[in-house]
Design an enzyme around this catalytic site. Structure first.
Site, mmCIF file in Angstrom:
data_model
loop_
_atom_site.group_PDB
_atom_site.id
_atom_site.type_symbol
_atom_site.label_atom_id
_atom_site.label_comp_id
_atom_site.label_asym_id
_atom_site.label_seq_id
_atom_site.Cartn_x
_atom_site.Cartn_y
_atom_site.Cartn_z
ATOM 1 N N LYS A 1 -31.348 -45.754 35.890
ATOM 2 C CA LYS A 1 -32.267 -44.608 35.876
ATOM 3 C C LYS A 1 -33.721 -44.986 36.160
ATOM 4 O O LYS A 1 -34.500 -44.172 36.642
ATOM 5 C CB LYS A 1 -32.158 -43.871 34.547
ATOM 6 C CG LYS A 1 -30.834 -43.124 34.430
ATOM 7 C CD LYS A 1 -30.910 -42.000 33.428
ATOM 8 C CE LYS A 1 -29.701 -41.104 33.532
ATOM 9 N NZ LYS A 1 -28.460 -41.775 33.068
ATOM 10 N N GLU B 1 -36.519 -33.988 31.246
ATOM 11 C CA GLU B 1 -35.483 -33.575 30.314
ATOM 12 C C GLU B 1 -34.683 -34.815 29.965
ATOM 13 O O GLU B 1 -34.661 -35.781 30.719
ATOM 14 C CB GLU B 1 -34.563 -32.544 30.976
ATOM 15 C CG GLU B 1 -33.418 -33.141 31.822
ATOM 16 C CD GLU B 1 -33.884 -33.873 33.088
ATOM 17 O OE1 GLU B 1 -35.039 -33.650 33.494
ATOM 18 O OE2 GLU B 1 -33.091 -34.669 33.641
ATOM 19 N N SER C 1 -23.392 -49.164 35.968
ATOM 20 C CA SER C 1 -24.637 -48.392 35.953
ATOM 21 C C SER C 1 -25.516 -48.670 34.747
ATOM 22 O O SER C 1 -26.728 -48.482 34.803
ATOM 23 C CB SER C 1 -24.310 -46.895 36.024
ATOM 24 O OG SER C 1 -23.418 -46.537 34.981
HETATM 25 C C1 LIG Z 1 -27.213 -41.205 33.032
HETATM 26 C C2 LIG Z 1 -26.205 -42.245 33.288
HETATM 27 C C3 LIG Z 1 -25.099 -42.028 34.132
HETATM 28 C C4 LIG Z 1 -24.796 -40.703 34.782
HETATM 29 O O1 LIG Z 1 -25.747 -40.246 35.676
HETATM 30 P P1 LIG Z 1 -25.555 -40.273 37.242
HETATM 31 O O2 LIG Z 1 -26.684 -39.452 37.744
HETATM 32 O O3 LIG Z 1 -24.230 -39.690 37.583
HETATM 33 O O4 LIG Z 1 -25.648 -41.688 37.686
HETATM 34 C C5 LIG Z 1 -24.225 -43.073 34.356
HETATM 35 N N1 LIG Z 1 -24.394 -44.273 33.771
HETATM 36 C C6 LIG Z 1 -25.433 -44.519 32.939
HETATM 37 C C7 LIG Z 1 -25.549 -45.855 32.318
HETATM 38 C C8 LIG Z 1 -26.369 -43.518 32.675
HETATM 39 O O5 LIG Z 1 -27.384 -43.772 31.834
#
Ligand SMILES: *Cc1c(COP(=O)(O)O)cnc(C)c1O
Length: 425
Positions: free
Chosen positions: A91, A113, A381
């Site tokens: 993010k 948000e 992610s």
């Molecule tokens: C917020 C988040 C997601 C989901 O958001 P996307 O916009 O689909 O990437 C996935 N993995 C993590 C670690 C997150 O913090």
């Protein structure tokens, strides 16, 4: 491939657009114009690259997960380590990009948000870094569940505003943030956290995450000798980490792309957040896309063990990629995600975010059927420190019900060995 008629600005085929009150049209126009102008400047790109490199920790490693690979029969699995970025998830790529853009636009206040608090923390971090004031809207229910992230944001200097409306979760927080933005647009930029919302957000947030796929290409070329994987897998909440990875391979027909939604705890509306399983076209937060809704068109309640995947709409570009058949979308259940969490911990010494664990679980299902020459990339992610409590609670509840059923009493971390990773449920 996409037809010319699909290229209306701000649209992805029939999806996307700007379904907003008139008062938001001027600010969105201004934002789209500034975005196009500012991000073309070499100076902006240099600044962004400098912060991503020296502050956030890019490039992130593309790590060959050897033990995981051999456990699954030898296919070559690589993890794109977005979990190693500052604040622990992808993010920050978008938060820094938009905060820099806000500065170029002469706006010294940013708002955001947040659901679980990950995007709020990333935005509060970027604001502190750039000397901007920051307000984060968060549902009362989420504040209660994510106390630690609330305190992290406050320590970073952000004001966290409690939202008591509606279900007191993410979608209500977005409503409040939009309201703030309309009122204070002269001084304020709204940093939206995924590829959602009205144009230009879906393409802007995507572009700030494209670096994930671009790096992966370069790293594959170096490490494997070919700059594309046979399979790329990523979880899909709004869809930002997945589109960041996928965008580098959309034109590469040899790469199979799979986006993984939250299958939650069951198939009924309200038990999951799989928009392609029972969702219909609708409008939410300014964009037309696939939305989980009841038969009256009311936004459905959703459930996932991972807060980041727990949202009733999907980014509009994903809706098009689904219709085009370029990306396949599947769903992984809470239980499967938990198993994958333990699997990665046990084989690689990595605690993945529960969101990312959905992608791992999906890759596991395919690994068995792929020859050992094949290359798989999983987008990791985020890191799982934030989810330790959820995992413990889930395991405790599970072993309790198992004990009651069968008298079984094994350590939860062992359970993955006993699971048959079949095809789709
Ligand atoms: C917020 C988040 C997601 C989901 O958001 P996307 O916009 O689909 O990437 C996935 N993995 C993590 C670690 C997150 O913090």
């Amino acid at each position: 491939m996409r037809k010319k008629s699909d290229q209306r600005p701000g649209y992805f085929g029939p999806y996307g657009g700007r379904f907003v009150p008139e008062t938001l049209m001027a600010p969105l126009d201004e934002l789209a114009r500034s975005y196009d102008r500012v991000t073309r400047r070499r100076k902006f790109q240099r600044r962004l690259k400098n912060l991503l490199t020296n502050y956030a920790g890019r490039p992130t490693p593309l790590y060959f997960a050897e033990r995981l690979s051999s456990t699954l029969g030898g296919v070559r699995i690589f993890l794109k380590r977005e979990d190693l970025l500052h604040t622990g998830a992808h993010k920050i790529n978008n938060a820094i990009g938009q905060a820099l853009l806000a500065r170029e636009m002469g706006k010294d206040r940013i708002i955001a948000e947040t659901g679980a608090g990950q995007h709020g923390v990333a935005t509060a971090t970027a604001a502190a870094l750039l000397g901007q004031t920051c307000t984060v809207y968060m549902g009362e229910e989420d504040m209660r569940r994510q106390r630690l992230n609330v305190e992290r944001m406050r320590l970073l200097g952000a004001e966290v505003v409690r939202v008591d409306a509606g279900s007191r979760t993410l979608k209500d927080a977005i409503n409040e943030a939009l309201r703030d933005w309309v009122t204070n647009v002269r001084t304020t930029h709204y940093v939206l956290g995924s590829v959602l919302g009205p144009d230009p957000y879906p393409r802007m947030v995507r572009d700030f995450h494209k670096v994930i796929g671009q790096e992966t290409r370069r790293q594959l070329r170096k490490q494997v000798g070919q700059d594309w994987p046979h399979l790329a897998v990523a979880c899909v909440g709004g869809g930002s980490n997945s589109i960041g990875l996928f965008s580098a391979f959309l034109e590469e027909s040899r790469t199979r792309l799979i986006g993984v939604e939250a299958g939650g705890s069951g198939q009924e509306l309200g038990e999951h957040a799989a928009r392609f399983r029972g969702g219909r076209t609708g409008v939410l937060h300014g964009t037309k896309t696939m939305v989980l809704q009841d038969r009256h068109g009311q936004i459905a309640a959703t459930h996932s063990i991972s807060a980041g995947l727990d949202y009733p709409a999907i980014g509009p570009e994903h809706a098009l990629l689904h219709d085009e058949g370029r990306v396949e979308y599947t769903a992984v259940s809470d239980a499967e995600a938990i198993e994958a969490f333990h699997l990665l911990a046990a084989t690689e010494g990595i605690l993945p975010a529960l969101e990312s664990a959905h992608a791992i679980a999906e890759a596991v299902k395919h690994a068995r059927h792929l020859s050992s020459k094949k290359v798989v990339v999983i987008n990791l992610s985020g890191r799982g420190d934030k989810d330790v409590e959820s995992v413990l609670d889930y395991d405790a509840e599970k072993s309790e019900s198992e004990r009651q059923e069968a008298g079984a009493d094994r350590h939860p971390a062992e359970t993955w060995k006993h699971v048959v990773w079949g095809g789709d449920r």
